[in-house]
Design a protein around this motif. Sequence first.
Motif, PDB file in Angstrom:
ATOM      1  N   ILE A  93      70.329  38.703  71.563  1.00 55.16           N
ATOM      2  CA  ILE A  93      69.787  37.422  72.020  1.00 55.16           C
ATOM      3  C   ILE A  93      68.289  37.323  71.771  1.00 55.16           C
ATOM      4  CG2 ILE A  93      69.299  38.160  74.408  1.00 55.16           C
ATOM      5  CD1 ILE A  93      70.302  35.420  75.331  1.00 55.16           C
ATOM      6  N   ILE A  94      67.607  38.456  71.663  1.00 55.29           N
ATOM      7  CA  ILE A  94      66.153  38.413  71.471  1.00 55.29           C
ATOM      8  C   ILE A  94      65.810  37.812  70.111  1.00 55.29           C
ATOM      9  CG2 ILE A  94      64.065  39.807  71.234  1.00 55.29           C
ATOM     10  CD1 ILE A  94      65.152  41.683  73.341  1.00 55.29           C
ATOM     11  N   ASP A  95      66.342  38.392  69.046  1.00 58.15           N
ATOM     12  CA  ASP A  95      65.994  37.910  67.702  1.00 58.15           C
ATOM     13  C   ASP A  95      66.716  36.623  67.325  1.00 58.15           C
ATOM     14  OD1 ASP A  95      64.178  39.920  67.168  1.00 58.15           O
ATOM     15  OD2 ASP A  95      65.695  41.277  66.353  1.00 58.15           O
ATOM     16  N   LYS A  96      67.946  36.437  67.850  1.00 59.27           N
ATOM     17  CA  LYS A  96      68.724  35.270  67.460  1.00 59.27           C
ATOM     18  C   LYS A  96      68.325  34.000  68.211  1.00 59.27           C
ATOM     19  CE  LYS A  96      72.897  37.741  65.975  1.00 59.27           C
ATOM     20  NZ  LYS A  96      74.360  37.923  66.210  1.00 59.27           N
ATOM     21  N   VAL A  97      67.895  34.155  69.456  1.00 58.35           N
ATOM     22  CA  VAL A  97      67.637  32.964  70.278  1.00 58.35           C
ATOM     23  C   VAL A  97      66.199  32.933  70.812  1.00 58.35           C
ATOM     24  CG1 VAL A  97      68.399  31.652  72.293  1.00 58.35           C
ATOM     25  CG2 VAL A  97      70.073  32.977  70.972  1.00 58.35           C
ATOM     26  N   LEU A  98      65.783  33.995  71.491  1.00 58.84           N
ATOM     27  CA  LEU A  98      64.503  33.956  72.195  1.00 58.84           C
ATOM     28  C   LEU A  98      63.314  33.798  71.252  1.00 58.84           C
ATOM     29  CD1 LEU A  98      64.953  36.728  74.912  1.00 58.84           C
ATOM     30  CD2 LEU A  98      64.810  34.285  75.281  1.00 58.84           C
ATOM     31  N   ILE A  99      63.190  34.701  70.298  1.00 57.88           N
ATOM     32  CA  ILE A  99      61.992  34.713  69.460  1.00 57.88           C
ATOM     33  C   ILE A  99      61.848  33.417  68.656  1.00 57.88           C
ATOM     34  CG2 ILE A  99      60.758  35.934  67.638  1.00 57.88           C
ATOM     35  CD1 ILE A  99      60.914  37.349  70.398  1.00 57.88           C
ATOM     36  N   PRO A 100      62.919  32.884  68.015  1.00 55.98           N
ATOM     37  CA  PRO A 100      62.736  31.605  67.293  1.00 55.98           C
ATOM     38  C   PRO A 100      62.245  30.477  68.193  1.00 55.98           C
ATOM     39  CG  PRO A 100      64.783  32.664  66.620  1.00 55.98           C
ATOM     40  CD  PRO A 100      64.270  33.450  67.772  1.00 55.98           C
ATOM     41  N   HIS A 101      62.801  30.357  69.391  1.00 59.14           N
ATOM     42  CA  HIS A 101      62.357  29.295  70.305  1.00 59.14           C
ATOM     43  C   HIS A 101      60.929  29.532  70.764  1.00 59.14           C
ATOM     44  CE1 HIS A 101      65.850  26.701  70.832  1.00 59.14           C
ATOM     45  NE2 HIS A 101      66.626  27.773  70.845  1.00 59.14           N
ATOM     46  N   LEU A 102      60.560  30.774  71.032  1.00 56.91           N
ATOM     47  CA  LEU A 102      59.202  31.060  71.490  1.00 56.91           C
ATOM     48  C   LEU A 102      58.188  30.843  70.371  1.00 56.91           C
ATOM     49  CD1 LEU A 102      59.852  34.213  73.698  1.00 56.91           C
ATOM     50  CD2 LEU A 102      59.031  31.980  74.489  1.00 56.91           C
ATOM     51  N   ARG A 103      58.528  31.178  69.142  1.00 53.32           N
ATOM     52  CA  ARG A 103      57.598  30.927  68.031  1.00 53.32           C
ATOM     53  C   ARG A 103      57.420  29.426  67.814  1.00 53.32           C
ATOM     54  NH1 ARG A 103      55.905  35.412  65.543  1.00 53.32           N
ATOM     55  NH2 ARG A 103      57.252  37.268  65.371  1.00 53.32           N
ATOM     56  N   GLU A 104      58.489  28.681  67.960  1.00 53.88           N
ATOM     57  CA  GLU A 104      58.380  27.224  67.840  1.00 53.88           C
ATOM     58  C   GLU A 104      57.465  26.665  68.919  1.00 53.88           C
ATOM     59  OE1 GLU A 104      61.261  23.248  68.127  1.00 53.88           O
ATOM     60  OE2 GLU A 104      62.144  25.268  68.193  1.00 53.88           O
ATOM     61  N   TRP A 105      57.632  27.140  70.141  1.00 56.93           N
ATOM     62  CA  TRP A 105      56.783  26.694  71.253  1.00 56.93           C
ATOM     63  C   TRP A 105      55.324  27.073  71.026  1.00 56.93           C
ATOM     64  CZ3 TRP A 105      54.539  30.303  74.820  1.00 56.93           C
ATOM     65  CH2 TRP A 105      53.861  29.709  75.897  1.00 56.93           C
ATOM     66  N   ALA A 106      55.097  28.305  70.530  1.00 58.39           N
ATOM     67  CA  ALA A 106      53.729  28.773  70.318  1.00 58.39           C
ATOM     68  C   ALA A 106      52.998  27.959  69.258  1.00 58.39           C
ATOM     69  CB  ALA A 106      53.739  30.246  69.930  1.00 58.39           C
ATOM     70  N   ALA A 107      53.732  27.359  68.329  1.00 63.07           N
ATOM     71  CA  ALA A 107      53.120  26.613  67.223  1.00 63.07           C
ATOM     72  C   ALA A 107      53.001  25.122  67.503  1.00 63.07           C
ATOM     73  CB  ALA A 107      53.939  26.830  65.950  1.00 63.07           C
ATOM     74  N   GLN A 108      53.278  24.673  68.702  1.00 63.07           N
ATOM     75  CA  GLN A 108      53.353  23.242  68.976  1.00 63.07           C
ATOM     76  C   GLN A 108      52.007  22.569  69.184  1.00 63.07           C
ATOM     77  OE1 GLN A 108      56.038  22.895  72.280  1.00 63.07           O
ATOM     78  NE2 GLN A 108      57.860  22.907  70.984  1.00 63.07           N
ATOM     79  N   THR A 109      50.899  23.300  69.209  1.00 61.08           N
ATOM     80  CA  THR A 109      49.593  22.667  69.374  1.00 61.08           C
ATOM     81  C   THR A 109      49.098  22.119  68.037  1.00 61.08           C
ATOM     82  OG1 THR A 109      48.560  24.823  69.062  1.00 61.08           O
ATOM     83  CG2 THR A 109      48.992  24.124  71.320  1.00 61.08           C
ATOM     84  N   GLN A 110      48.111  21.216  68.105  1.00 58.25           N
ATOM     85  CA  GLN A 110      47.579  20.567  66.902  1.00 58.25           C
ATOM     86  C   GLN A 110      46.261  21.236  66.486  1.00 58.25           C
ATOM     87  OE1 GLN A 110      49.440  18.308  65.313  1.00 58.25           O
ATOM     88  NE2 GLN A 110      50.987  18.645  66.894  1.00 58.25           N
ATOM     89  N   GLY A 111      45.408  20.524  65.779  1.00 54.87           N
ATOM     90  CA  GLY A 111      44.245  21.142  65.164  1.00 54.87           C
ATOM     91  C   GLY A 111      42.993  21.226  66.008  1.00 54.87           C
ATOM     92  N   LYS A 112      42.974  20.670  67.212  1.00 48.93           N
ATOM     93  CA  LYS A 112      41.759  20.692  68.022  1.00 48.93           C
ATOM     94  C   LYS A 112      41.464  22.121  68.463  1.00 48.93           C
ATOM     95  CE  LYS A 112      42.577  16.005  69.716  1.00 48.93           C
ATOM     96  NZ  LYS A 112      42.811  15.149  70.896  1.00 48.93           N
ATOM     97  N   SER A 113      40.183  22.410  68.640  1.00 51.07           N
ATOM     98  CA  SER A 113      39.775  23.792  68.919  1.00 51.07           C
ATOM     99  C   SER A 113      40.405  24.327  70.195  1.00 51.07           C
ATOM    100  CB  SER A 113      38.247  23.874  69.008  1.00 51.07           C
ATOM    101  OG  SER A 113      37.765  23.012  70.032  1.00 51.07           O
ATOM    102  N   ALA A 114      40.435  23.529  71.256  1.00 48.67           N
ATOM    103  CA  ALA A 114      41.020  23.998  72.515  1.00 48.67           C
ATOM    104  C   ALA A 114      42.497  24.273  72.343  1.00 48.67           C
ATOM    105  CB  ALA A 114      40.800  22.962  73.623  1.00 48.67           C
ATOM    106  N   GLU A 115      43.174  23.433  71.580  1.00 52.88           N
ATOM    107  CA  GLU A 115      44.600  23.626  71.356  1.00 52.88           C
ATOM    108  C   GLU A 115      44.853  24.834  70.461  1.00 52.88           C
ATOM    109  OE1 GLU A 115      45.541  19.760  69.869  1.00 52.88           O
ATOM    110  OE2 GLU A 115      46.234  19.055  71.825  1.00 52.88           O
ATOM    111  N   GLU A 116      43.953  25.078  69.517  1.00 56.32           N
ATOM    112  CA  GLU A 116      44.089  26.270  68.689  1.00 56.32           C
ATOM    113  C   GLU A 116      43.939  27.531  69.531  1.00 56.32           C
ATOM    114  OE1 GLU A 116      41.206  25.787  65.659  1.00 56.32           O
ATOM    115  OE2 GLU A 116      42.490  24.535  64.389  1.00 56.32           O
TER     116      GLU A 116
END
Length: 343
Positions: A145-168
């Motif tokens: 479940i870690i590699d198949k479900v958890l990590i893909p969802h967490l990487r997607e969440w981690a990348a959801q910010t935009q280009g502003k410095s605080a969001e980076e």
Amino acid sequence: MTEQQTPPQMKRLTIGLNAAIVAVIENEPHILTVPHNGPKQADGTNDDTLPFGPFDPLSHRTLEQGLRGWVQEQTRLQLGYVEQLYTFGDRGRHAAEEDPGADHVVSVGYLALTRGQTAEIEGARWSPWYQYFPWEDWREGKPPIIDKVLIPHLREWAAQTQGKSAEEYERGRRIDRLRLCFGVDGVQWDEEKVLERYELLYSAGLVLEAWRDGRPHAKKPGDISPPLGKPMQFDHRRILATAMGRVRAKLKYRPVIFELMPDTFTLFELQQMTEALLGLHVHKQNFRRLVEKAGLVEGTGRITTRTGGRPAEQFRFRREIVNERPAPGLRLAPSRSRVNNQV
């Protein structure tokens, strides 16, 4: 104060006492859960609940006395070893607080260890703790479940910010949390970070409690398959995560494991108990050397065949060790020095 101004609504404060009661039954860690008349799921069942009740200063001289009283009333179980875990007071992480008139609940969590005499309980049941945290059991290797479900969802969440410095900056912080909690990108898995992993999943909106608590962008039921562990009422899965991390840490510097063991046992049974709680495979010879070096046990002079294999010597806990050394635990090697999940 003018006629147009309205005084802020004051919430009363309630102290809730919650018990994560742990037993190991057939080499599987269990916790004691009780029925709760809260909102039901689509299949008509309720989420599990730890034994809990409010602290009543008129009836309970201490918090621990109140806890013991509630547990005995709800389960008929008389607790032995008990220690306070943590106090949880976050606003909005208790389902009842959706009602504007409801009290604000401060939860005081406790850890209790017992030998799991199932005949002693009433109105409760033992539930395997890995059903709430399936990613925590590495005894048979890394859970899929870690590699198949958890990590893909967490990487997607981690990348959801935009280009502003605080969001980076926030994006970098999210990635760091992912690495430290789940041991990715070259970071070692740390079995003690049970709470940190659950808190990360809650922050990312991936556990059902986040959706139930109205957290922004939380995944709805059915959005993630399979669901990330069985949910619990209120803050109780958070309290259980704290208890699991505490047990795993204390194994290394206090002899708490013997609160769960029978009076006599084989070294193999002690190893199985340790593996069950850590969620890790422990190398047999290394484990035995550690136990012998620590001086935690002594032989009884009796032999047993109950393990199903060759006759094995029975041991018992050597209680004198508590007075001989300030940190008499199993002294297992820290996670960073493990290779292939073996001590």
